[in-house]
Design a protein around this motif. Sequence first.
Motif, mmCIF file in Angstrom:
data_model
loop_
_atom_site.group_PDB
_atom_site.id
_atom_site.type_symbol
_atom_site.label_atom_id
_atom_site.label_comp_id
_atom_site.label_asym_id
_atom_site.label_seq_id
_atom_site.Cartn_x
_atom_site.Cartn_y
_atom_site.Cartn_z
ATOM 1 N N ARG A 7 26.315 46.639 62.265
ATOM 2 C CA ARG A 7 26.172 47.916 61.563
ATOM 3 C C ARG A 7 25.208 48.837 62.301
ATOM 4 O O ARG A 7 25.474 50.023 62.494
ATOM 5 C CB ARG A 7 25.694 47.660 60.142
ATOM 6 C CG ARG A 7 25.751 48.915 59.250
ATOM 7 C CD ARG A 7 24.355 49.388 58.941
ATOM 8 N NE ARG A 7 24.423 50.518 58.023
ATOM 9 C CZ ARG A 7 23.970 51.737 58.296
ATOM 10 N NH1 ARG A 7 23.406 51.995 59.454
ATOM 11 N NH2 ARG A 7 24.065 52.698 57.419
ATOM 12 N N VAL A 24 27.832 53.396 55.789
ATOM 13 C CA VAL A 24 28.865 52.382 55.536
ATOM 14 C C VAL A 24 29.144 52.339 54.037
ATOM 15 O O VAL A 24 28.212 52.270 53.223
ATOM 16 C CB VAL A 24 28.430 50.993 56.041
ATOM 17 C CG1 VAL A 24 29.436 49.924 55.612
ATOM 18 C CG2 VAL A 24 28.294 51.007 57.558
ATOM 19 N N ASP A 26 30.995 50.489 50.787
ATOM 20 C CA ASP A 26 31.600 49.292 50.195
ATOM 21 C C ASP A 26 32.848 49.746 49.450
ATOM 22 O O ASP A 26 32.772 50.555 48.523
ATOM 23 C CB ASP A 26 30.595 48.639 49.249
ATOM 24 C CG ASP A 26 31.114 47.349 48.619
ATOM 25 O OD1 ASP A 26 32.283 46.986 48.858
ATOM 26 O OD2 ASP A 26 30.348 46.705 47.886
ATOM 27 N N THR A 47 35.110 47.290 53.959
ATOM 28 C CA THR A 47 34.082 48.315 54.147
ATOM 29 C C THR A 47 34.633 49.413 55.053
ATOM 30 O O THR A 47 35.663 49.245 55.712
ATOM 31 C CB THR A 47 32.777 47.757 54.776
ATOM 32 O OG1 THR A 47 33.082 47.124 56.022
ATOM 33 C CG2 THR A 47 32.090 46.781 53.838
ATOM 34 N N ALA A 157 32.550 42.546 56.439
ATOM 35 C CA ALA A 157 31.652 42.947 55.349
ATOM 36 C C ALA A 157 30.355 43.496 55.938
ATOM 37 O O ALA A 157 29.311 42.831 55.929
ATOM 38 C CB ALA A 157 31.380 41.763 54.432
ATOM 39 N N PRO A 160 26.525 47.668 53.297
ATOM 40 C CA PRO A 160 26.815 49.039 52.873
ATOM 41 C C PRO A 160 25.563 49.832 52.519
ATOM 42 O O PRO A 160 24.519 49.274 52.197
ATOM 43 C CB PRO A 160 27.685 48.839 51.633
ATOM 44 C CG PRO A 160 27.171 47.558 51.043
ATOM 45 C CD PRO A 160 26.775 46.689 52.218
#
Length: 229
Positions: A7, A24, A26, A47, A157, A160
């Motif tokens: 990320r 980001v 979810d 995501t 994943a 987020p």
Amino acid sequence: MDAAALRDDLARLAAERGAAAFGVADLAPLLALEPALLDRVGPGFVTAAVAAVRLQSAVLDTVTDRPSILYFHHYRQANVRLDEMAWSLAERIRAAGGRALPVPASQILARDPMRGHLSHKLLGRAAGLGYLGRSTLLVHPRFGAQLRLVSVLTDLALPPDAPAGGDCGACRACIAACPAGAIRERREDFDLEACFRKLTEFSRLPFIGQHVCGVCVKACGGAPPPEEP
């Protein structure tokens, strides 16, 4: 590379490619509210990486009560830049072992009403980039609505961001500026048909040829003023 490191790597890459904002989203809570969000792109994504470029204020200065030729070109070039950025982000995700779908910044699938593959604005709000204003545009706390967005969906994943809060407060600049009279006090009352009619009118202007406006974008340049006492 773990999800948190990926990320951060994506955020750095977006910034290197010219992003003014990155987050980001979810998708699970968003799909609970908007079940049809991914209908036109397919399932399997959890995501979304969302990036934004800031439009140039000097170009927006050329917009009056209609789009200028300079704004039309700038709008198109911003979309090109965003699509190239999304490609780079998707490649980085794929290199990390994930599946990635770069969603075009502005590819129209239907015109009445106008629809793209999905709503970058909804993803942007879920990714913490801003709230949806009276104009229905995403409003960033620093840059207002003077942004263009792109999204990359993934099955990884990624950590987020928290969805953005906020509202327009006492600011009604876009209501006064809208040449279609489409913007109302409540976002829910936005007149999409009136907006589309005006966009169609603008698309017939010499050297425009596309459904663009920019008037409410110019009017919304940053954080709203505080509520009146």
